[in-house]
Write an enzyme that holds these catalytic residues in place. Structure first.
Site, mmCIF file in Angstrom:
data_model
loop_
_atom_site.group_PDB
_atom_site.id
_atom_site.type_symbol
_atom_site.label_atom_id
_atom_site.label_comp_id
_atom_site.label_asym_id
_atom_site.label_seq_id
_atom_site.Cartn_x
_atom_site.Cartn_y
_atom_site.Cartn_z
ATOM 1 N N HIS A 3 5.683 -8.733 12.136
ATOM 2 C CA HIS A 3 6.450 -9.692 11.346
ATOM 3 C C HIS A 3 7.501 -9.031 10.459
ATOM 4 O O HIS A 3 8.151 -9.706 9.673
ATOM 5 C CB HIS A 3 5.502 -10.548 10.497
ATOM 6 C CG HIS A 3 4.585 -11.359 11.362
ATOM 7 N ND1 HIS A 3 4.887 -12.625 11.797
ATOM 8 C CD2 HIS A 3 3.384 -11.037 11.912
ATOM 9 C CE1 HIS A 3 3.912 -13.066 12.574
ATOM 10 N NE2 HIS A 3 2.989 -12.117 12.660
ATOM 11 N N GLU A 10 -2.324 15.085 2.094
ATOM 12 C CA GLU A 10 -2.927 16.077 1.193
ATOM 13 C C GLU A 10 -3.275 17.388 1.887
ATOM 14 O O GLU A 10 -3.092 18.454 1.317
ATOM 15 C CB GLU A 10 -4.176 15.493 0.520
ATOM 16 C CG GLU A 10 -3.849 14.370 -0.444
ATOM 17 C CD GLU A 10 -5.077 13.815 -1.134
ATOM 18 O OE1 GLU A 10 -5.902 14.594 -1.642
ATOM 19 O OE2 GLU A 10 -5.221 12.575 -1.155
ATOM 20 N N LYS A 22 -1.148 15.084 -12.377
ATOM 21 C CA LYS A 22 -2.262 14.909 -13.323
ATOM 22 C C LYS A 22 -1.932 15.543 -14.674
ATOM 23 O O LYS A 22 -2.348 15.034 -15.715
ATOM 24 C CB LYS A 22 -3.566 15.458 -12.732
ATOM 25 C CG LYS A 22 -4.116 14.560 -11.616
ATOM 26 C CD LYS A 22 -5.497 14.973 -11.137
ATOM 27 C CE LYS A 22 -6.031 13.955 -10.127
ATOM 28 N NZ LYS A 22 -7.324 14.310 -9.553
#
Ligand code: PA5
Length: 332
Positions: free
Chosen positions: A227, A211, A318
């Site tokens: 893993h 950001e 948004k």
């Protein structure tokens, strides 16, 4: 923007003054945190703080517009949104209202505060005119105060005050460390590596570099890294990655895992910068680490000549959400 981070120790004292302003009378089966982005991270931090507390109710982090179906009146739900207007979080608020009255709202303003007043839901306010992500300690302390005052303590008032004093006396060190981190990450793609006890700080670092500095970031958490992710590097050392390892846990296993991982990256030719978290306890380490990565993301933005405060793409996202808000939000 830098100032909004440097103010942390002083500004967060406002939350100390209203530490016990809200208390809830409930022995919850679980404690649920709903929020997105800079507000969603509060749930991660509470989860990390609760991890070693015996018999503490499970902490559930929800970064979504849907609430888990299991939630009912046995659970306590925190609704956290700096602006008070984030649609996913509002959606969770209305869904929670249909299931329980055990809700606490944390916001600076907006529809959430209006709704909380209207519906008699307890709430705490955060100072206005901050960027949501820079209000991390404000929102975290608001929550910790409610928990401590409600018999669900994770951090006492005394320790909360001490942590701010610690942060104040280590701000200079954090600034210096942040400059080194920014230099290390400049012109490369950051990879943040930490252990699972600090997973939330790893993701917080990612979000800050996304950001504020406008860069894509990869996060890897040990021991899970060994893993799967480890294999992905077998042919990829030639890309311009830069590794930031965050060390918080003092136990020997964590340190051995970190040492292995750092050597692995060095062997494939990638630069590694370890960030050792200062602090006497989990809260202090989390605040210190958050301050370093927050400042580093602002300094990196400066090096790229980008405005850390502007988040055009989030606005675009948004705006899209507002267009579908009738689908997303269904007030009771
Ligand atoms: O830091 C930011 O600006 C974002 O990540 C916001 O926190 C996010 O978009 C959610 O908004 P709010 O915190 O106002 O609920």
């Amino acid at each position: 923007m830098e100032e909004l981070y440097l103010q942390w120790p002083d500004r967060t004292r406002l939350q100390i003054n209203s530490w016990d302003k809200v208390r809830v009378e409930v022995k919850p089966r679980s404690i649920v945190f709903c929020g997105m982005g800079g507000s969603g991270v509060i749930g991660d931090y509470v989860y990390m703080l609760s991890y070693t507390v015996k018999d503490y109710p499970p902490v559930i982090v929800v970064k979504d517009y849907l609430l888990p179906e299991f939630i009912n009146s046995n659970d306590l739900v925190f609704i956290v949104s700096y602006s008070g207007n984030t649609l996913e979080t509002l959606s969770c608020f209305y869904k929670a209202l249909a299931k329980t009255r055990n809700i606490v709202v944390i916001a600076s303003n907006g529809r959430l505060i209006e709704e909380a007043e209207d519906k008699g839901i307890p709430y705490k306010t955060i100072p206005l005119n901050l960027m949501p992500r820079t209000a991390l300690p404000d929102m975290l302390y608001a929550v910790l105060g409610v928990l401590d005052s409600s018999g669900l303590s994770l951090v006492s008032l005394e320790d909360a005050v001490k942590a701010l004093e610690f942060l104040a006396s280590n701000t200079k060190q954090a600034v210096e460390e942040a400059k080194i981190v920014a230099e290390h990450l400049y012109d490369r793609i950051p990879v943040v590596v930490t252990t699972s006890r600090f997973y939330g700080l790893g993701f917080r670092a990612k979000n800050e570099f996304n950001e504020n500095s406008k860069v894509p970031v990869k996060v890897e958490i040990l021991p899970e890294w060994g893993h799967n992710d480890i294999v992905g590097w077998e042919y990829n050392g030639r890309y311009p990655w830069s590794i930031l390892t965050i060390h918080g846990v003092n136990d020997s296993v964590s340190e051995l895992l970190m040492e292995f991982t750092e050597n692995y990256y060095k062997q494939i030719g990638l630069p590694v910068k370890p960030l050792i978290l200062s602090g006497n306890n989990m809260l202090e380490k989390l605040l210190y680490g958050s301050l370093v990565v927050g400042l580093a993301s602002v300094y990196l933005a400066r090096m790229y000549k980008r405005n850390p405060a502007e988040t055009k793409s989030i606005v675009q996202y948004k705006n899209m959400l507002h267009k579908i808000s009738h689908e997303l939000i269904k007030p009771r």
